[in-house]
Design a protein around this motif. Structure first.
Motif, PDB file in Angstrom:
ATOM      1  N   ARG A   2       0.835  -1.196   0.000  1.00 14.45           N
ATOM      2  CA  ARG A   2       0.000   0.000   0.000  1.00 14.45           C
ATOM      3  C   ARG A   2       0.871   1.248   0.000  1.00 14.45           C
ATOM      4  NH1 ARG A   2      -5.732  -1.016   2.844  1.00 14.45           N
ATOM      5  NH2 ARG A   2      -5.837  -3.273   2.642  1.00 14.45           N
ATOM      6  N   GLN A  59      -7.072   0.633  -0.310  1.00 14.13           N
ATOM      7  CA  GLN A  59      -6.251   0.009  -1.345  1.00 14.13           C
ATOM      8  C   GLN A  59      -6.923   0.133  -2.699  1.00 14.13           C
ATOM      9  OE1 GLN A  59      -5.676  -4.274  -1.226  1.00 14.13           O
ATOM     10  NE2 GLN A  59      -3.512  -4.019  -1.629  1.00 14.13           N
ATOM     11  N   GLY A  60      -6.195   0.652  -3.678  1.00 11.32           N
ATOM     12  CA  GLY A  60      -6.715   0.824  -5.021  1.00 11.32           C
ATOM     13  C   GLY A  60      -6.300  -0.303  -5.941  1.00 11.32           C
ATOM     14  N   SER A  61      -6.688  -0.173  -7.212  1.00 11.49           N
ATOM     15  CA  SER A  61      -6.384  -1.217  -8.197  1.00 11.49           C
ATOM     16  C   SER A  61      -4.887  -1.318  -8.449  1.00 11.49           C
ATOM     17  CB  SER A  61      -7.128  -0.921  -9.499  1.00 11.49           C
ATOM     18  OG  SER A  61      -6.752   0.346 -10.019  1.00 11.49           O
ATOM     19  N   GLN A  62      -4.172  -0.186  -8.448  1.00 10.31           N
ATOM     20  CA  GLN A  62      -2.733  -0.235  -8.663  1.00 10.31           C
ATOM     21  C   GLN A  62      -2.036  -0.982  -7.531  1.00 10.31           C
ATOM     22  OE1 GLN A  62      -0.796   3.557  -8.542  1.00 10.31           O
ATOM     23  NE2 GLN A  62       1.192   2.765  -9.201  1.00 10.31           N
ATOM     24  N   GLU A  63      -2.461  -0.756  -6.308  1.00 10.04           N
ATOM     25  CA  GLU A  63      -1.849  -1.439  -5.169  1.00 10.04           C
ATOM     26  C   GLU A  63      -2.159  -2.935  -5.185  1.00 10.04           C
ATOM     27  OE1 GLU A  63      -1.959   2.046  -1.810  1.00 10.04           O
ATOM     28  OE2 GLU A  63      -3.852   1.220  -2.526  1.00 10.04           O
ATOM     29  N   LYS A  64      -3.352  -3.302  -5.645  1.00 11.57           N
ATOM     30  CA  LYS A  64      -3.676  -4.727  -5.751  1.00 11.57           C
ATOM     31  C   LYS A  64      -2.796  -5.413  -6.787  1.00 11.57           C
ATOM     32  CE  LYS A  64      -8.496  -4.204  -4.292  1.00 11.57           C
ATOM     33  NZ  LYS A  64      -9.921  -4.360  -4.674  1.00 11.57           N
ATOM     34  N   ASP A  65      -2.548  -4.733  -7.901  1.00 14.32           N
ATOM     35  CA  ASP A  65      -1.661  -5.302  -8.920  1.00 14.32           C
ATOM     36  C   ASP A  65      -0.232  -5.416  -8.393  1.00 14.32           C
ATOM     37  OD1 ASP A  65      -3.812  -5.413 -10.623  1.00 14.32           O
ATOM     38  OD2 ASP A  65      -3.344  -3.517 -11.624  1.00 14.32           O
TER      39      ASP A  65
END
Length: 231
Positions: free
Chosen positions: A103, A117-123
């Motif tokens: 994160r 948590q956003g999509s970039q952090e999940k990736d």
């Protein structure tokens, strides 16, 4: 009404400090292989990385922890476990499970503004997991779960590569058995020129010539085994 002593009493009318901070202008990278100096003084088209500072064992509440600085990029990693799994199925009993969570702190860069948590952090969490899992001896931790949490304190470029290195050191500090340490490195291609360990400005810059080859690459490497665990 009773006063809430746990809440910070600020002014009734306030403005976000981000309103007074200007975004860095996009810098065009030379796309004809010119080996000139970069903005921070490093050389282009050479293996010229930023100075790295690493320290382990900073968080006493975690089983293992590590802190890394590479230029202005700063990350902290905490490892918890091995602990008993919540789910118990046949596949989980044979070997342990590695979970990763990466994160960005709200103050790490201009685009961030919340702890969600956003999509970039999940990736990035998924790519971090793919880079670390081949190096951990999960078969020696049956019915157990190892949690790796990475917090980006300041994003100045190449956060995934340094997160891989920081998480690997935190796993070693926690006493988790591993085949080898995992080291990360990033490179950015812009036409005929490339930069190693790019900064945030170089990652977000645009090419001066349209149609040139552009892209970024992050490699997770096991130095003793001479193998690549993530690409």
């Amino acid at each position: 009404m009773p006063t809430d002593t746990k809440r910070i009493r600020g002014p009734e009318v306030s403005q976000s400090p981000y309103l007074f901070v200007g975004k860095p202008a996009a810098v065009s990278l030379p796309s004809h292989g010119a080996s000139g100096a970069r903005l921070d003084g490093r050389q282009r088209d050479q293996v010229d990385v930023r100075p790295v500072f690493v320290r382990c064992g900073l968080v006493s509440q975690a089983k293992g922890s590590a802190y890394i600085e590479a230029g202005n990029t700063k990350l902290m990693c905490c490892v918890y476990g091995p602990r008993e799994m919540e789910r118990k199925d046949e596949t989980d009993m044979k070997c342990g499970r590695l979970t990763t969570d990466m994160r960005f702190a709200p103050f790490s860069c201009l685009e961030r503004g919340a702890w969600i948590q956003g999509s970039q952090e999940k990736d990035l969490s998924l790519m971090l997991h793919e880079s670390l899992q081949p190096a951990v001896c999960l078969h020696k931790y049956p019915r157990s779960q190892i949690e790796v949490n990475v917090m980006v304190l300041e994003n100045s470029g190449s956060v995934l590569a340094h997160a891989v290195t920081c998480a690997s050191l935190a796993l070693a500090d926690a006493g988790i058995e591993m085949y080898d340490l995992v080291l990360g490195c990033s490179i950015r291609q812009d036409g005929a020129s490339y930069v190693v360990d790019p900064s945030y400005t170089e990652e977000s810059s645009c090419s001066s010539v349209s149609g040139e080859n552009q892209g970024g690459l992050t490699v997770a490497f096991l130095p003793s085994l001479n193998q690549i665990s993530g690409l």
